[in-house]
Motif scaffolding. Structure first.
Motif, PDB file in Angstrom:
ATOM      1  N   GLU A 154     -21.557 -66.316  11.615  1.00 43.70           N
ATOM      2  CA  GLU A 154     -21.863 -65.128  12.420  1.00 43.70           C
ATOM      3  C   GLU A 154     -20.584 -64.714  13.118  1.00 43.70           C
ATOM      4  OE1 GLU A 154     -24.650 -62.985  13.263  1.00 43.70           O
ATOM      5  OE2 GLU A 154     -22.830 -62.120  14.121  1.00 43.70           O
ATOM      6  N   ASP A 155     -20.202 -63.452  12.936  1.00 40.52           N
ATOM      7  CA  ASP A 155     -18.914 -63.012  13.494  1.00 40.52           C
ATOM      8  C   ASP A 155     -19.027 -62.437  14.896  1.00 40.52           C
ATOM      9  OD1 ASP A 155     -20.336 -60.921  12.142  1.00 40.52           O
ATOM     10  OD2 ASP A 155     -18.592 -59.637  12.427  1.00 40.52           O
ATOM     11  N   ASP A 188     -24.969 -64.483   8.370  1.00 41.34           N
ATOM     12  CA  ASP A 188     -24.979 -63.059   8.675  1.00 41.34           C
ATOM     13  C   ASP A 188     -24.437 -62.332   7.448  1.00 41.34           C
ATOM     14  OD1 ASP A 188     -25.140 -60.690  10.164  1.00 41.34           O
ATOM     15  OD2 ASP A 188     -23.058 -60.872  10.826  1.00 41.34           O
ATOM     16  N   GLY A 208     -23.213 -59.000   7.432  1.00 39.45           N
ATOM     17  CA  GLY A 208     -22.069 -58.160   7.767  1.00 39.45           C
ATOM     18  C   GLY A 208     -20.943 -59.007   8.341  1.00 39.45           C
ATOM     19  N   LYS A 265     -32.137 -58.664  12.800  1.00 37.96           N
ATOM     20  CA  LYS A 265     -31.633 -58.622  14.180  1.00 37.96           C
ATOM     21  C   LYS A 265     -32.266 -57.450  14.916  1.00 37.96           C
ATOM     22  CE  LYS A 265     -27.027 -60.445  13.137  1.00 37.96           C
ATOM     23  NZ  LYS A 265     -25.595 -60.148  13.123  1.00 37.96           N
TER      24      LYS A 265
HETATM   25 CA    CA Z   1     -21.895 -59.261  11.627  1.00 33.73          CA
END
Ligand code: CA
Length: 220
Positions: free
Chosen positions: A7-8, A51, A53, A101
């Motif tokens: 997860e960024d 995640d 993205g 999310k």
């Molecule tokens: Ca992301």
């Protein structure tokens, strides 16, 4: 059990990392797709939170590469709201479950428990071996109904063995599944944890298979 968290977004990453560790998992963290792919390709994880993205390599590509290379660990993808085609693409790429999310951490933990127990062929969140029970929902371990206090490492060793009842598990395998990559790994400490578990639980619960490892057996 060991989880790869990809997860960024820093705050969500921190929040999930803490929740997973609190739930008794060892956690490796990645904040970009390239590192995540390399980690998941090289290390054995009991489940992955991915995640979609991500910088450097998108989550869908990461997942497709793992699956193409035969990496079969359970993967839970995190998708953006109102993006139904992302879910379809993720599931078709080999995801086992998804969460949109924003979500509640409790739901993520419950879905992970479900994925991990299905991967182990277990049907109940309550793991039972003779008089010993481990409730994966609460992390509570009981012997004949009485709560047993375990350290975090003792719990991780027992949880891994209870997810693989009857199987011979080597010290190396245990080491790989109770330590994250950046921790001090020493397979000799496994012996210490097993020794302590044998003092707190019936000694016959964890059998030593000479030269091979350990096996969880229901004591007579
Ligand atoms: Ca992301």
């Amino acid at each position: 059990m060991r989880i790869l968290l990809v997860e960024d977004e820093p705050s969500l990453n921190r929040q999930l990392d803490m929740a997973l560790q609190h739930a008794g998992y060892s956690v490796d963290v990645s904040v970009n797709g390239r590192d995540a792919w390399a980690l998941g390709d090289a290390e054995p994880f009991d489940a992955v939170v991915l995640d979609l993205g991500l910088p450097q390599m998108d989550g869908l590509t990461v997942l497709k590469r793992w699956r193409a290379a035969g990496r079969g660990m359970p993967v839970l993808i995190l998708t953006a709201r109102d993006n139904w085609h992302e879910k379809v693409a993720g599931i078709d790429a080999g995801a086992d479950d998804y969460l949109t999310k924003p979500f509640h951490t409790e739901e993520l933990l419950a879905r992970l428990r479900g994925l991990i127990r299905r991967a182990s062929g277990l049907s109940s969140p309550l793991l039972v071996c003779g008089p010993v029970e481990l409730d994966t929902r609460t992390g509570r371990v009981t012997l004949d109904g009485q709560a047993i206090a375990l350290t975090s490492h003792e719990f991780k060793v027992l949880a891994y063995l209870m997810h693989h009842p009857g199987a011979v598990v080597s010290r190396t395998e245990l080491t790989e599944h109770i330590y994250a990559q950046d921790s001090d790994r020493d397979s000799n400490t496994i012996e210490v944890f097993v020794g302590r578990l044998r003092k707190k639980l019936p000694a016959a619960l964890i059998e030593t298979v000479r030269g091979l490892g350990y096996r969880l057996v229901a004591p007579p």
